[in-house]
Design a protein around this motif. Structure first.
Motif, short mmCIF file in Angstrom:
data_model
loop_
_atom_site.label_atom_id
_atom_site.label_comp_id
_atom_site.label_asym_id
_atom_site.label_seq_id
_atom_site.Cartn_x
_atom_site.Cartn_y
_atom_site.Cartn_z
N UNK A 45 1.33 -20.43 23.51
CA UNK A 45 1.28 -19.03 23.07
C UNK A 45 1.29 -18.00 24.21
N UNK A 46 1.08 -18.46 25.46
CA UNK A 46 1.06 -17.52 26.58
C UNK A 46 2.35 -16.73 26.70
N UNK A 47 3.48 -17.36 26.37
CA UNK A 47 4.78 -16.71 26.56
C UNK A 47 5.20 -15.84 25.37
N UNK A 48 4.44 -15.86 24.30
CA UNK A 48 4.84 -15.08 23.12
C UNK A 48 3.64 -14.32 22.55
N UNK A 49 2.86 -14.95 21.68
CA UNK A 49 1.78 -14.25 20.98
C UNK A 49 0.73 -13.67 21.92
N UNK A 152 14.84 -22.05 29.39
CA UNK A 152 14.21 -23.01 28.49
C UNK A 152 13.30 -22.27 27.53
N UNK A 153 12.44 -23.00 26.85
CA UNK A 153 11.56 -22.39 25.85
C UNK A 153 10.72 -21.26 26.43
N UNK A 154 10.06 -21.52 27.54
CA UNK A 154 9.17 -20.50 28.11
C UNK A 154 9.98 -19.30 28.59
N UNK A 155 11.06 -19.55 29.32
CA UNK A 155 11.89 -18.44 29.82
C UNK A 155 12.44 -17.59 28.68
#
Length: 174
Positions: A45-49, A152-155
């Motif tokens: 969730x650090x990269x979004x919510x 990737x997902x995080x980026x």
């Protein structure tokens, strides 16, 4: 010889799961999680919510804070800097040495730094911890230009979040 104590070096998903499984499977001995971040929390969730402030620090904990004392799991906020597998023991960043019957290594990975001139500048950020996300959030806003290396997902999630916060984003991927 009965197992009486376990130290888990790392408080991410693997470390927390090891502690939870030990308790669920009936281990009643001393159980310690050592992690510089303190209570184990969910990293995705650090990269979004979390970056978008839709969830706060308590909402991304892997378990309610009460779970740890209720299950007799001590959490030490420190970094393991040395391991002696023969003892077995660990030395913490504050110099304290802890001994146990078994040590579980659950330290996770580290981000690759850019191996180019300027790759170590303070404006080159990574997103691995809540502190990293807090720092990034403090920098994002209208008119900020952000280049993200790695789609990737995080980026991709950071790019999406940064756009929602008003930043101009360039996503770079080989």
């Amino acid at each position: 010889m009965a197992l009486e104590s376990v130290i888990i070096a790392g408080g991410g998903m693997a470390g927390f799961t090891a502690a939870r499984q030990l308790r669920e499977k009936g281990f009643t001995g001393k159980l310690v999680i050592v992690d510089p971040e303190g209570l184990p929390y969910d990293r995705p969730p650090l990269s979004k919510d979390y970056l978008l402030a839709k969830r706060d620090a308590t909402q991304i904990l892997l378990s309610a804070a009460e779970w740890f004392p209720e299950n007799n799991v001590e959490v030490i906020t420190a970094k393991v800097v040395e391991l002696d597998a023969d003892a077995p023991s660990v030395v913490l960043s504050d110099g304290q040495k802890l001994h146990a019957d078994k040590v579980v290594l659950a330290t996770g990975g580290t981000a690759r730094r850019l191996p180019i001139p300027g790759g170590q500048l303070p404006t080159v950020l990574e997103l691995r911890t809540m502190k990293d996300a807090d720092h990034l959030r403090s920098l994002l806003g209208e008119g900020v230009r952000l280049a993200i290396i790695g789609a990737g997902l995080i980026g991709a999630e950071v790019a999406s979040s940064a756009l929602q916060l008003g930043a101009e984003v360039t996503l770079i991927d080989p």
